[in-house]
Write an enzyme that holds these catalytic residues in place. Structure first.
Site, PDB file in Angstrom:
ATOM      1  N   ASN A 224     -22.303 -20.373  39.456  1.00 14.53           N
ATOM      2  CA  ASN A 224     -20.907 -19.963  39.611  1.00 14.53           C
ATOM      3  C   ASN A 224     -20.494 -19.167  38.388  1.00 14.53           C
ATOM      4  O   ASN A 224     -20.695 -19.614  37.253  1.00 14.53           O
ATOM      5  CB  ASN A 224     -19.989 -21.183  39.772  1.00 14.53           C
ATOM      6  CG  ASN A 224     -18.538 -20.793  39.991  1.00 14.53           C
ATOM      7  OD1 ASN A 224     -17.855 -20.364  39.081  1.00 14.53           O
ATOM      8  ND2 ASN A 224     -18.079 -20.955  41.224  1.00 14.53           N
TER       9      ASN A 224
ATOM     10  N   SER B 257     -18.981 -18.595  44.654  1.00 12.16           N
ATOM     11  CA  SER B 257     -17.589 -18.399  44.264  1.00 12.16           C
ATOM     12  C   SER B 257     -16.739 -19.449  44.960  1.00 12.16           C
ATOM     13  O   SER B 257     -16.944 -19.727  46.152  1.00 12.16           O
ATOM     14  CB  SER B 257     -17.110 -16.995  44.644  1.00 12.16           C
ATOM     15  OG  SER B 257     -15.782 -16.796  44.202  1.00 12.16           O
ATOM     16  N   GLU B 258     -15.787 -20.056  44.218  1.00 10.11           N
ATOM     17  CA  GLU B 258     -15.054 -21.192  44.779  1.00 10.11           C
ATOM     18  C   GLU B 258     -14.155 -20.833  45.948  1.00 10.11           C
ATOM     19  O   GLU B 258     -13.668 -21.722  46.644  1.00 10.11           O
ATOM     20  CB  GLU B 258     -14.257 -21.933  43.700  1.00 10.11           C
ATOM     21  CG  GLU B 258     -13.344 -21.091  42.852  1.00 10.11           C
ATOM     22  CD  GLU B 258     -13.962 -20.753  41.505  1.00 10.11           C
ATOM     23  OE1 GLU B 258     -13.281 -20.934  40.496  1.00 10.11           O
ATOM     24  OE2 GLU B 258     -15.119 -20.297  41.473  1.00 10.11           O
ATOM     25  N   ASN B 259     -13.909 -19.537  46.184  1.00  5.98           N
ATOM     26  CA  ASN B 259     -13.131 -19.177  47.375  1.00  5.98           C
ATOM     27  C   ASN B 259     -13.991 -19.111  48.632  1.00  5.98           C
ATOM     28  O   ASN B 259     -13.500 -18.755  49.699  1.00  5.98           O
ATOM     29  CB  ASN B 259     -12.383 -17.850  47.166  1.00  5.98           C
ATOM     30  CG  ASN B 259     -13.303 -16.689  46.864  1.00  5.98           C
ATOM     31  OD1 ASN B 259     -14.261 -16.821  46.107  1.00  5.98           O
ATOM     32  ND2 ASN B 259     -13.014 -15.536  47.433  1.00  5.98           N
TER      33      ASN B 259
END
Length: 216
Positions: free
Chosen positions: A26, A49-51
């Protein structure tokens, strides 16, 4: 002695060299996202990616941007073959479940014991921005930090103990600054590399914690 600080792109390129083949990584908002442009083509590295993205690539060429294809920092990205999209909740489950090999984050401060502060300075008018930093700090198997060595006011960002609110405790493994590369170990902060022309004594004077010279 005279020395030249590394640029943000040079820091990103240096970190990219240390990401191993097959790693799930990440890249935090800001400087870390630049690393995507410097990953070698001969390695299979899966960017998360955290989205809700996995296996995305570097920024697209000018004119080829897709407004629906962005990372957590709202920057345009490309998708690699086999890349996937998923729910935001599933993305955080990956982060919290220990499925990421490396998280590369920015920092306001890093303590000698590996404590990290990167979401709030504690200033009364500062806008807190934790995002997924706490989840990444404790969920990733390793945490790499990219940062300037000192603040714009010349204050050390690598300190003996944090004075800013904590993001994660004992979580940082490596620190990549515009002056050096430091490994956080049980023996202390070991300087593995420093920019040409910078003496160890000069580096120590710019640091708020005791360093160990491992370059010799």
């Amino acid at each position: 002695m005279s020395y030249q600080k590394l640029s943000r792109d040079q820091i990103a390129k240096r970190v990219a060299q240390d990401i191993p083949d097959g790693a799930y990584v990440n890249l935090g908002i800001g400087l870390p996202t630049k690393i995507a442009s410097y990953l070698p083509n001969d390695k299979d590295i899966f960017l998360h990616s955290e989205n809700g993205l996995l296996a995305f690539g570097p920024p697209p060429a000018a004119g080829e941007e897709d407004p629906e294809l962005i990372n957590a920092g709202k920057e345009f990205v490309t998708m690699l073959e086999g890349g996937s999209f998923f729910h935001h909740g599933d993305s955080f489950a990956m982060m919290r479940g220990g499925h990421l090999d490396i998280a590369v984050l920015g920092a306001f401060q890093v303590a000698a014991n590996g404590d990290l502060a990167n979401w709030h300075t504690g200033a009364p008018n500062a806008i807190p921005a934790v995002g997924g930093a706490m989840d990444l700090a404790v969920g990733a198997k390793k945490v790499f930090i990219t940062t300037d060595h000192v603040t714009k006011q010349g204050e050390p960002k690598i300190v003996a103990e944090l004075t800013y609110p904590v993001t994660g405790k004992h979580c940082v493994d490596r620190i990549y600054t515009d002056l050096c590369v430091i490994y956080v170990t049980t023996d202390g902060l070991k300087v593995l590399e420093k920019v040409e022309g910078l003496s160890f004594e000069e580096l120590q004077d710019l640091t708020g914690a005791t360093l160990i010279d491992a370059t010799v």
